[in-house]
Write a protein that holds these residues in place. Sequence first.
Motif, PDB file in Angstrom:
ATOM      1  N   GLU A 149      12.671  27.450  69.781  1.00 37.64           N
ATOM      2  CA  GLU A 149      12.704  26.747  71.061  1.00 37.64           C
ATOM      3  C   GLU A 149      11.247  26.447  71.389  1.00 37.64           C
ATOM      4  O   GLU A 149      10.406  27.364  71.388  1.00 37.64           O
ATOM      5  CB  GLU A 149      13.326  27.661  72.127  1.00 37.64           C
ATOM      6  CG  GLU A 149      14.182  26.966  73.137  1.00 37.64           C
ATOM      7  CD  GLU A 149      15.605  26.715  72.637  1.00 37.64           C
ATOM      8  OE1 GLU A 149      15.917  25.540  72.339  1.00 37.64           O
ATOM      9  OE2 GLU A 149      16.412  27.651  72.561  1.00 37.64           O
ATOM     10  N   ARG A 162      15.600  18.474  69.308  1.00 43.26           N
ATOM     11  CA  ARG A 162      16.638  18.141  70.295  1.00 43.26           C
ATOM     12  C   ARG A 162      16.127  18.487  71.684  1.00 43.26           C
ATOM     13  O   ARG A 162      15.834  19.650  71.971  1.00 43.26           O
ATOM     14  CB  ARG A 162      17.917  18.925  70.007  1.00 43.26           C
ATOM     15  CG  ARG A 162      19.035  18.569  70.978  1.00 43.26           C
ATOM     16  CD  ARG A 162      20.334  19.284  70.680  1.00 43.26           C
ATOM     17  NE  ARG A 162      21.331  18.927  71.670  1.00 43.26           N
ATOM     18  CZ  ARG A 162      22.136  17.880  71.600  1.00 43.26           C
ATOM     19  NH1 ARG A 162      22.106  17.086  70.550  1.00 43.26           N
ATOM     20  NH2 ARG A 162      22.990  17.610  72.570  1.00 43.26           N
ATOM     21  N   ARG A 188      19.894  20.545  53.948  1.00 41.00           N
ATOM     22  CA  ARG A 188      19.048  21.738  54.040  1.00 41.00           C
ATOM     23  C   ARG A 188      19.488  22.705  55.138  1.00 41.00           C
ATOM     24  O   ARG A 188      19.383  23.914  54.976  1.00 41.00           O
ATOM     25  CB  ARG A 188      17.594  21.328  54.272  1.00 41.00           C
ATOM     26  CG  ARG A 188      17.128  20.311  53.233  1.00 41.00           C
ATOM     27  CD  ARG A 188      15.662  19.965  53.389  1.00 41.00           C
ATOM     28  NE  ARG A 188      14.803  21.040  52.931  1.00 41.00           N
ATOM     29  CZ  ARG A 188      13.479  21.017  52.997  1.00 41.00           C
ATOM     30  NH1 ARG A 188      12.862  19.976  53.523  1.00 41.00           N
ATOM     31  NH2 ARG A 188      12.757  22.040  52.564  1.00 41.00           N
ATOM     32  N   TYR A 189      19.923  22.190  56.275  1.00 41.26           N
ATOM     33  CA  TYR A 189      20.255  23.070  57.405  1.00 41.26           C
ATOM     34  C   TYR A 189      21.310  22.423  58.288  1.00 41.26           C
ATOM     35  O   TYR A 189      21.617  21.219  58.160  1.00 41.26           O
ATOM     36  CB  TYR A 189      19.004  23.414  58.221  1.00 41.26           C
ATOM     37  CG  TYR A 189      18.258  22.207  58.765  1.00 41.26           C
ATOM     38  CD1 TYR A 189      18.615  21.632  59.985  1.00 41.26           C
ATOM     39  CD2 TYR A 189      17.214  21.640  58.052  1.00 41.26           C
ATOM     40  CE1 TYR A 189      17.933  20.530  60.478  1.00 41.26           C
ATOM     41  CE2 TYR A 189      16.534  20.540  58.537  1.00 41.26           C
ATOM     42  CZ  TYR A 189      16.889  19.985  59.753  1.00 41.26           C
ATOM     43  OH  TYR A 189      16.226  18.889  60.230  1.00 41.26           O
ATOM     44  N   PHE A 201      15.550  22.580  65.029  1.00 43.94           N
ATOM     45  CA  PHE A 201      16.372  23.065  63.914  1.00 43.94           C
ATOM     46  C   PHE A 201      15.696  22.536  62.654  1.00 43.94           C
ATOM     47  O   PHE A 201      15.373  21.344  62.579  1.00 43.94           O
ATOM     48  CB  PHE A 201      17.790  22.497  63.985  1.00 43.94           C
ATOM     49  CG  PHE A 201      18.414  22.570  65.361  1.00 43.94           C
ATOM     50  CD1 PHE A 201      18.556  23.785  66.019  1.00 43.94           C
ATOM     51  CD2 PHE A 201      18.882  21.421  65.992  1.00 43.94           C
ATOM     52  CE1 PHE A 201      19.141  23.861  67.283  1.00 43.94           C
ATOM     53  CE2 PHE A 201      19.464  21.479  67.253  1.00 43.94           C
ATOM     54  CZ  PHE A 201      19.598  22.694  67.902  1.00 43.94           C
ATOM     55  N   SER A 202      15.502  23.390  61.645  1.00 43.59           N
ATOM     56  CA  SER A 202      14.729  22.909  60.495  1.00 43.59           C
ATOM     57  C   SER A 202      15.022  23.706  59.235  1.00 43.59           C
ATOM     58  O   SER A 202      15.685  24.747  59.276  1.00 43.59           O
ATOM     59  CB  SER A 202      13.223  23.002  60.802  1.00 43.59           C
ATOM     60  OG  SER A 202      12.792  24.337  60.775  1.00 43.59           O
ATOM     61  N   SER A 203      14.471  23.210  58.133  1.00 41.94           N
ATOM     62  CA  SER A 203      14.365  24.033  56.932  1.00 41.94           C
ATOM     63  C   SER A 203      13.297  25.106  57.223  1.00 41.94           C
ATOM     64  O   SER A 203      12.692  25.119  58.300  1.00 41.94           O
ATOM     65  CB  SER A 203      13.995  23.152  55.735  1.00 41.94           C
ATOM     66  OG  SER A 203      12.781  22.479  55.992  1.00 41.94           O
ATOM     67  N   SER A 248      14.710  22.131  71.395  1.00 42.39           N
ATOM     68  CA  SER A 248      15.190  22.987  70.304  1.00 42.39           C
ATOM     69  C   SER A 248      14.754  22.360  68.998  1.00 42.39           C
ATOM     70  O   SER A 248      14.899  21.153  68.798  1.00 42.39           O
ATOM     71  CB  SER A 248      16.716  23.092  70.310  1.00 42.39           C
ATOM     72  OG  SER A 248      17.168  23.807  71.435  1.00 42.39           O
ATOM     73  N   ALA A 306      15.113  28.186  63.268  1.00 44.01           N
ATOM     74  CA  ALA A 306      15.447  27.653  64.600  1.00 44.01           C
ATOM     75  C   ALA A 306      14.447  28.193  65.598  1.00 44.01           C
ATOM     76  O   ALA A 306      14.146  29.392  65.615  1.00 44.01           O
ATOM     77  CB  ALA A 306      16.865  28.039  65.002  1.00 44.01           C
ATOM     78  N   THR A 337      11.743  19.740  56.807  1.00 41.37           N
ATOM     79  CA  THR A 337      12.495  18.722  57.553  1.00 41.37           C
ATOM     80  C   THR A 337      12.832  19.361  58.891  1.00 41.37           C
ATOM     81  O   THR A 337      13.225  20.533  58.936  1.00 41.37           O
ATOM     82  CB  THR A 337      13.808  18.361  56.839  1.00 41.37           C
ATOM     83  OG1 THR A 337      13.507  17.842  55.536  1.00 41.37           O
ATOM     84  CG2 THR A 337      14.603  17.315  57.609  1.00 41.37           C
ATOM     85  N   GLU A 338      12.673  18.614  59.993  1.00 40.18           N
ATOM     86  CA  GLU A 338      12.948  19.231  61.295  1.00 40.18           C
ATOM     87  C   GLU A 338      13.637  18.262  62.236  1.00 40.18           C
ATOM     88  O   GLU A 338      13.378  17.062  62.211  1.00 40.18           O
ATOM     89  CB  GLU A 338      11.671  19.800  61.927  1.00 40.18           C
ATOM     90  CG  GLU A 338      10.603  18.786  62.222  1.00 40.18           C
ATOM     91  CD  GLU A 338       9.248  19.410  62.583  1.00 40.18           C
ATOM     92  OE1 GLU A 338       9.071  20.638  62.480  1.00 40.18           O
ATOM     93  OE2 GLU A 338       8.359  18.637  62.969  1.00 40.18           O
ATOM     94  N   THR A 339      14.549  18.828  63.035  1.00 40.52           N
ATOM     95  CA  THR A 339      15.274  18.052  64.038  1.00 40.52           C
ATOM     96  C   THR A 339      14.841  18.558  65.406  1.00 40.52           C
ATOM     97  O   THR A 339      14.947  19.750  65.692  1.00 40.52           O
ATOM     98  CB  THR A 339      16.790  18.241  63.871  1.00 40.52           C
ATOM     99  OG1 THR A 339      17.172  17.814  62.558  1.00 40.52           O
ATOM    100  CG2 THR A 339      17.564  17.435  64.908  1.00 40.52           C
ATOM    101  N   THR A 374      15.322  13.439  63.814  1.00 42.38           N
ATOM    102  CA  THR A 374      14.989  14.242  62.632  1.00 42.38           C
ATOM    103  C   THR A 374      13.790  13.643  61.903  1.00 42.38           C
ATOM    104  O   THR A 374      13.752  12.436  61.648  1.00 42.38           O
ATOM    105  CB  THR A 374      16.213  14.327  61.693  1.00 42.38           C
ATOM    106  OG1 THR A 374      17.260  15.014  62.388  1.00 42.38           O
ATOM    107  CG2 THR A 374      15.886  15.082  60.408  1.00 42.38           C
ATOM    108  N   TYR A 432      16.665  28.372  56.446  1.00 46.18           N
ATOM    109  CA  TYR A 432      16.603  27.570  57.676  1.00 46.18           C
ATOM    110  C   TYR A 432      15.787  28.284  58.737  1.00 46.18           C
ATOM    111  O   TYR A 432      15.459  29.472  58.608  1.00 46.18           O
ATOM    112  CB  TYR A 432      18.011  27.260  58.207  1.00 46.18           C
ATOM    113  CG  TYR A 432      18.859  28.484  58.479  1.00 46.18           C
ATOM    114  CD1 TYR A 432      18.823  29.131  59.707  1.00 46.18           C
ATOM    115  CD2 TYR A 432      19.693  29.022  57.497  1.00 46.18           C
ATOM    116  CE1 TYR A 432      19.597  30.259  59.947  1.00 46.18           C
ATOM    117  CE2 TYR A 432      20.470  30.139  57.731  1.00 46.18           C
ATOM    118  CZ  TYR A 432      20.420  30.755  58.973  1.00 46.18           C
ATOM    119  OH  TYR A 432      21.168  31.872  59.220  1.00 46.18           O
TER     120      TYR A 432
END
Lengths: 181, 181
Positions: A62, A90, B57-58, A156-158, A154, A60, A86-88, A135, A58
């Motif tokens: 900013e 936020r 994945r995360y 958050f991702s693989s 932020s 992370a 894959t990414e989120t 995502t 994973y």
Amino acid sequence: MKRSEYESAKLRTKAMFEKAGIVLTDEESGNIEVAGFGLNDLERQGLELITYVNNARYCAKELVLFPRQTCPEHLHPPVGDDPGKTETFRCRSGKVFLYVDGQQTNGIQAVVPAGSEDYYTVYHEIVLEPGQQYTIVPGTLHWFQAGEEGAIVSEFSSTSRDEFDIFTDPRIERMPVIEED
Amino acid sequence: MKRSEYESAKLRTKAMFEKAGIVLTDEESGNIEVAGFGLNDLERQGLELITYVNNARYCAKELVLFPRQTCPEHLHPPVGDDPGKTETFRCRSGKVFLYVDGQQTNGIQAVVPAGSEDYYTVYHEIVLEPGQQYTIVPGTLHWFQAGEEGAIVSEFSSTSRDEFDIFTDPRIERMPVIEED
């Protein structure tokens, strides 16, 4: 990018983190990444970031965008056994206009960087305000721009493998060198 | 846990997020998880959290600890093809005393919850202040406690499967039901 522009963007990014109450160590502040994508147009097309962790499972980060700054259109392709990132995203502060593959939104709120119109091809708009997130699955073309106040996001991702990102604009270099002034 | 205790802990958690400038949507605020671990001792042994994303994945969460509140000792075992959760704790506000397998630290700063001493067995201390972080590999026994002001900790990790966590204290239930008052 010139060393002086890099240092100035770092200071500005640091100030935005401080204003948002996001604490970095001194080492992290010194290592803020300023991505100008080799376009020599940082104010309009660029991204500032800190990577907190990026391991085999994973990642992370900013992300910081200055007012109306745009991260250019790109996608995350498969790399070896990895199906692609894959990414989120936020939104933590400010406002972000995010564009992905899909039905075009009429009257989008972002301003496409003049002179680079050919390299912005997806127009399905998602607006992210603080606390909102989205995502993005691998292989999805996307780009994003901050509103008038800039934004902190932020991610958050693989695992991140930024060097494999595929940008629509063929002029882009993801990892250009910094030139001494 | 009684419904009234749950609601009160949620409000307190919400106030801590607000003070730290961390914005949640109304839906997220309503879904703050209050983990009492079935010990009926929330003030001393418990954890409050929001899960932003948890996919194949995360995972990313925000953890809240009230002053001197302790997340009891546990580890993340392998589950099927998954070698177990790897997690990175990043302190955002307050102070966290984290204990992991390894050489015992003399004169630790946390206060072991009285009556539960048998269930705290690892004493290698890591102190995390805002901006500092630590990554825990799968299978590592660990527990953590906030300092006098409480703490907010971002957790970046591989996929979370909390229901498989192995706690040292056999009295613990990870997912107890809330009882109506």
